[in-house]
Design a protein around this motif. Structure first.
Motif, PDB file in Angstrom:
ATOM      1  N   ASN A 100       0.819  -1.213   0.000  1.00  0.00           N
ATOM      2  CA  ASN A 100       0.000   0.000   0.000  1.00  0.00           C
ATOM      3  C   ASN A 100       0.849   1.258   0.000  1.00  0.00           C
ATOM      4  O   ASN A 100       0.493   2.243  -0.657  1.00  0.00           O
ATOM      5  CB  ASN A 100      -0.942  -0.004   1.201  1.00  0.00           C
ATOM      6  N   THR A 155       2.017   1.787  -3.504  1.00  0.00           N
ATOM      7  CA  THR A 155       0.927   2.250  -4.366  1.00  0.00           C
ATOM      8  C   THR A 155       0.559   3.701  -4.078  1.00  0.00           C
ATOM      9  O   THR A 155       0.217   4.447  -4.998  1.00  0.00           O
ATOM     10  CB  THR A 155      -0.298   1.342  -4.187  1.00  0.00           C
ATOM     11  N   LEU A 156       0.634   4.121  -2.827  1.00  0.00           N
ATOM     12  CA  LEU A 156       0.277   5.495  -2.481  1.00  0.00           C
ATOM     13  C   LEU A 156       1.320   6.517  -2.933  1.00  0.00           C
ATOM     14  O   LEU A 156       1.022   7.699  -3.016  1.00  0.00           O
ATOM     15  CB  LEU A 156       0.082   5.619  -0.965  1.00  0.00           C
ATOM     16  N   THR A 157       2.523   6.071  -3.213  1.00  0.00           N
ATOM     17  CA  THR A 157       3.566   6.978  -3.671  1.00  0.00           C
ATOM     18  C   THR A 157       3.374   7.223  -5.168  1.00  0.00           C
ATOM     19  O   THR A 157       3.356   6.270  -5.950  1.00  0.00           O
ATOM     20  CB  THR A 157       4.954   6.360  -3.411  1.00  0.00           C
ATOM     21  N   PRO A 158       3.227   8.472  -5.588  1.00  0.00           N
ATOM     22  CA  PRO A 158       3.008   8.759  -7.013  1.00  0.00           C
ATOM     23  C   PRO A 158       4.168   8.259  -7.883  1.00  0.00           C
ATOM     24  O   PRO A 158       5.324   8.373  -7.523  1.00  0.00           O
ATOM     25  CB  PRO A 158       2.924  10.282  -7.061  1.00  0.00           C
ATOM     26  N   THR A 188       4.528   5.072  -8.738  1.00  0.00           N
ATOM     27  CA  THR A 188       4.713   3.638  -8.528  1.00  0.00           C
ATOM     28  C   THR A 188       3.369   2.998  -8.209  1.00  0.00           C
ATOM     29  O   THR A 188       2.474   3.651  -7.672  1.00  0.00           O
ATOM     30  CB  THR A 188       5.680   3.345  -7.366  1.00  0.00           C
ATOM     31  N   ILE A 189       3.261   1.720  -8.547  1.00  0.00           N
ATOM     32  CA  ILE A 189       2.045   0.980  -8.214  1.00  0.00           C
ATOM     33  C   ILE A 189       2.411  -0.492  -8.034  1.00  0.00           C
ATOM     34  O   ILE A 189       3.210  -1.043  -8.778  1.00  0.00           O
ATOM     35  CB  ILE A 189       0.949   1.156  -9.280  1.00  0.00           C
ATOM     36  N   THR A 190       1.832  -1.085  -7.013  1.00  0.00           N
ATOM     37  CA  THR A 190       2.040  -2.507  -6.771  1.00  0.00           C
ATOM     38  C   THR A 190       1.157  -3.289  -7.722  1.00  0.00           C
ATOM     39  O   THR A 190      -0.035  -3.015  -7.843  1.00  0.00           O
ATOM     40  CB  THR A 190       1.692  -2.866  -5.319  1.00  0.00           C
ATOM     41  N   LEU A 191       1.743  -4.271  -8.388  1.00  0.00           N
ATOM     42  CA  LEU A 191       0.988  -5.079  -9.340  1.00  0.00           C
ATOM     43  C   LEU A 191       0.536  -6.398  -8.730  1.00  0.00           C
ATOM     44  O   LEU A 191      -0.615  -6.797  -8.875  1.00  0.00           O
ATOM     45  CB  LEU A 191       1.833  -5.347 -10.581  1.00  0.00           C
ATOM     46  N   PHE A 215       6.158  -4.577  -8.798  1.00  0.00           N
ATOM     47  CA  PHE A 215       5.625  -3.222  -8.854  1.00  0.00           C
ATOM     48  C   PHE A 215       6.130  -2.508 -10.103  1.00  0.00           C
ATOM     49  O   PHE A 215       7.158  -2.859 -10.669  1.00  0.00           O
ATOM     50  CB  PHE A 215       5.949  -2.432  -7.579  1.00  0.00           C
ATOM     51  N   HIS A 216       5.366  -1.514 -10.512  1.00  0.00           N
ATOM     52  CA  HIS A 216       5.696  -0.712 -11.693  1.00  0.00           C
ATOM     53  C   HIS A 216       6.160   0.656 -11.214  1.00  0.00           C
ATOM     54  O   HIS A 216       5.579   1.236 -10.303  1.00  0.00           O
ATOM     55  CB  HIS A 216       4.462  -0.548 -12.580  1.00  0.00           C
ATOM     56  N   THR A 217       7.207   1.130 -11.810  1.00  0.00           N
ATOM     57  CA  THR A 217       7.692   2.474 -11.506  1.00  0.00           C
ATOM     58  C   THR A 217       7.763   3.270 -12.810  1.00  0.00           C
ATOM     59  O   THR A 217       8.055   2.709 -13.870  1.00  0.00           O
ATOM     60  CB  THR A 217       9.052   2.449 -10.778  1.00  0.00           C
TER      61      THR A 217
END
Length: 164
Positions: A112, A115-118, A120-123, A134-136
């Protein structure tokens, strides 16, 4: 440890509510907040004398919170920079991060926070909870190991200090 914290929080609210009703004065919201904080500090300090892990966990939570705020601000400016400079080429990547965390709570917290950090998102989290994908939005100079180490030395290290 979480049970102790919840017990202290419930006791703090109950004692503060009881004191406000017992004294029958017309307290303002700020005075009630000060009373609530005062009772919580008394309970917290008494717990500190008997249970030192509680103090270290609270210190770890504050450290994680401040680190997250710092990363949030930096990543917001980084995303703004990418938006305002159209000639800048993005270097996105999907990374596979080996996890040192073992509990479901700590892995979920890490996912989480990422994901909350702009930018980046956990896949996905692997079925055996050993890897996090995760995607950066940008990997500087395509240094994938450096991007992974930022997460491991930042969020994961601070989550491990909490001992959740």
């Amino acid at each position: 440890m979480r049970k102790t914290f919840i017990l202290h929080l419930v006791l703090c609210i109950g004692i503060s509510y009881g004191l406000v009703n017992l004294l029958s004065f017309n307290f303002s919201g700020l005075e009630i907040l000060a009373l609530l904080i005062g009772v919580f500090l008394i309970l917290w300090l008494s717990c500190f004398l008997y249970f030192r892990l509680y103090f270290h966990a609270l210190k770890g939570v504050l450290s994680l919170g401040l680190y997250f705020l710092k990363e949030l601000i930096i990543s917001n400016f980084r995303v703004i920079y990418f938006i305002l400079s159209p000639r800048n080429k993005f270097r996105p990547a999907i990374l596979k991060l080996p996890l040192s965390l073992t509990s479901d709570f700590s892995i979920t917290l890490l996912a989480n926070l990422i994901t909350l950090t702009p930018g980046t998102i956990t896949l996905e989290i692997s079925d055996d909870n050993k890897y996090l994908y995760f995607h950066t939005i940008d990997v500087p100079e395509q240094d994938l190991d450096k991007a992974k180490q930022r997460i491991k030395n930042g969020f994961e290290k601070r989550i491990m200090k909490i001992k959740a």
